[in-house]
Design a protein around this motif. Sequence first.
Motif, mmCIF file in Angstrom:
data_model
loop_
_atom_site.group_PDB
_atom_site.id
_atom_site.type_symbol
_atom_site.label_atom_id
_atom_site.label_comp_id
_atom_site.label_asym_id
_atom_site.label_seq_id
_atom_site.Cartn_x
_atom_site.Cartn_y
_atom_site.Cartn_z
ATOM 1 N N HIS A 7 0.844 -1.202 0.000
ATOM 2 C CA HIS A 7 0.000 0.000 0.000
ATOM 3 C C HIS A 7 0.877 1.249 0.000
ATOM 4 O O HIS A 7 1.406 1.637 1.042
ATOM 5 N N THR A 8 1.062 1.850 -1.183
ATOM 6 C CA THR A 8 1.900 3.050 -1.307
ATOM 7 C C THR A 8 1.212 4.083 -2.200
ATOM 8 O O THR A 8 0.434 3.743 -3.086
ATOM 9 N N HIS A 9 1.514 5.337 -1.941
ATOM 10 C CA HIS A 9 0.981 6.437 -2.764
ATOM 11 C C HIS A 9 2.135 7.191 -3.402
ATOM 12 O O HIS A 9 3.296 6.876 -3.175
ATOM 13 N N ASN A 10 1.831 8.193 -4.180
ATOM 14 C CA ASN A 10 2.865 9.026 -4.816
ATOM 15 C C ASN A 10 2.236 10.352 -5.213
ATOM 16 O O ASN A 10 1.027 10.541 -5.062
ATOM 17 N N GLU A 11 3.050 11.260 -5.768
ATOM 18 C CA GLU A 11 2.593 12.644 -5.961
ATOM 19 C C GLU A 11 1.390 12.791 -6.895
ATOM 20 O O GLU A 11 0.728 13.832 -6.884
ATOM 21 N N LEU A 12 1.074 11.764 -7.678
ATOM 22 C CA LEU A 12 -0.074 11.881 -8.587
ATOM 23 C C LEU A 12 -1.377 12.166 -7.832
ATOM 24 O O LEU A 12 -2.282 12.800 -8.359
ATOM 25 N N CYS A 13 -1.469 11.700 -6.590
ATOM 26 C CA CYS A 13 -2.720 11.875 -5.832
ATOM 27 C C CYS A 13 -2.812 13.262 -5.184
ATOM 28 O O CYS A 13 -3.815 13.591 -4.556
ATOM 29 N N ARG A 14 -1.743 14.072 -5.319
ATOM 30 C CA ARG A 14 -1.757 15.477 -4.874
ATOM 31 C C ARG A 14 -1.732 15.679 -3.364
ATOM 32 O O ARG A 14 -1.841 16.797 -2.878
ATOM 33 N N HIS A 15 -1.607 14.595 -2.598
ATOM 34 C CA HIS A 15 -1.381 14.811 -1.167
ATOM 35 C C HIS A 15 -0.250 13.904 -0.671
ATOM 36 O O HIS A 15 -0.124 13.668 0.522
ATOM 37 N N ALA A 16 0.541 13.389 -1.635
ATOM 38 C CA ALA A 16 1.722 12.590 -1.270
ATOM 39 C C ALA A 16 2.941 13.228 -1.919
ATOM 40 O O ALA A 16 2.813 13.938 -2.912
ATOM 41 N N GLU A 17 4.112 12.971 -1.353
ATOM 42 C CA GLU A 17 5.351 13.530 -1.899
ATOM 43 C C GLU A 17 6.140 12.444 -2.603
ATOM 44 O O GLU A 17 6.219 11.313 -2.112
ATOM 45 N N GLY A 18 6.770 12.793 -3.734
ATOM 46 C CA GLY A 18 7.664 11.873 -4.428
ATOM 47 C C GLY A 18 7.025 11.194 -5.622
ATOM 48 O O GLY A 18 5.824 10.910 -5.629
ATOM 49 N N THR A 19 7.861 10.949 -6.639
ATOM 50 C CA THR A 19 7.376 10.263 -7.845
ATOM 51 C C THR A 19 7.327 8.762 -7.579
ATOM 52 O O THR A 19 7.884 8.288 -6.587
ATOM 53 N N ILE A 20 6.686 8.039 -8.484
ATOM 54 C CA ILE A 20 6.642 6.571 -8.348
ATOM 55 C C ILE A 20 8.075 6.046 -8.280
ATOM 56 O O ILE A 20 8.402 5.192 -7.461
ATOM 57 N N GLN A 21 8.938 6.601 -9.145
ATOM 58 C CA GLN A 21 10.342 6.155 -9.169
ATOM 59 C C GLN A 21 11.029 6.407 -7.820
ATOM 60 O O GLN A 21 11.817 5.571 -7.368
ATOM 61 N N ASP A 22 10.750 7.540 -7.185
ATOM 62 C CA ASP A 22 11.343 7.824 -5.865
ATOM 63 C C ASP A 22 11.015 6.710 -4.866
ATOM 64 O O ASP A 22 11.863 6.297 -4.072
#
Length: 286
Positions: A7-22
């Motif tokens: 269960h991980t998020h990334n900056e696409l959702c606009r409330h998480a920091e970092g790209t998928i690659q990060d």
Amino acid sequence: MVLEDWHTHNELCRHAEGTIQDYIKKAIEMKLDLIGISDHFPYEYLENSSLFIKEVPYQEYAMRLDEVDLYLSSIEKLKIKYDNKIHIRTAFEIDYFRSHEESLRKYFENILDKIDYVLGSVHILHGKSKLFAFDDRRFLGMYMEYESIDKIYMEYYHKLQNMINSKEFDFDVICHFDLPKKYNKRAINKQIVMDEVIKTLELAKKADLTIEINTGGLRKEIKEQYPSSEIIEKMYELDIPILFGSDCHHPNELAYKFNKMIDLVRKIGYNQLAHFDKRKRIFIQI
Ligand SMILES: [Zn+2]
Ligand SMILES: [Zn+2]
């Protein structure tokens, strides 16, 4: 010891920091065996519905519908790039709305072949006066509209039960099973709420679903994983499969306190964790 964060998020959702690659790079650095990319599925498909989704700031909760293809193709590329370094899985965390299963399916069936697993969540209740995003701090005032916190738990578990019973909503894992406790809001009448918990767990067992041990709660006011040890014990009695999710919104939160959780679930009796590939579940030993 196999370490997998589902269960991980990334900056696409606009409330998480970092790209998928990060997140992938950090997971490799941490020597994880697997990272599941499971960002929030868009809410826009609800825009022209009777649900008044505009009552919550849904643009800040997820990527846009026109970013779904980019999300999926980015993961595909990264799977190739990091092929010999880490296992990467493709997923979505989807908020369940009973009356809108069909419109969801319309968007979802086109991309299903690219998905390894689906996280099913409830973050939004119907509320008393308007939609209630009960895990968003900005809605804390709306807790007062209910006679008691127990009523929120009851609405929440009824919604989980609808999600589990749904013939249309095809998902694999129930997320953060006791989320209403997030802001340190525990049930008052524990027995009434626990009865509803057991009912929900029995349905989950019948539907052969997996339940996530989510360490996000350890970073919130409640300072406890979702679900509580008491609920995990009931899950073990019912032989319900589990897996771990950090629900990270920053790369530093990946696999958050997983070692502590492995100790906890082992103590309860679990010796295996669920693992998904193209919607198929297998088990790994811990
Ligand atoms: Zn989020
Ligand atoms: Zn969630």
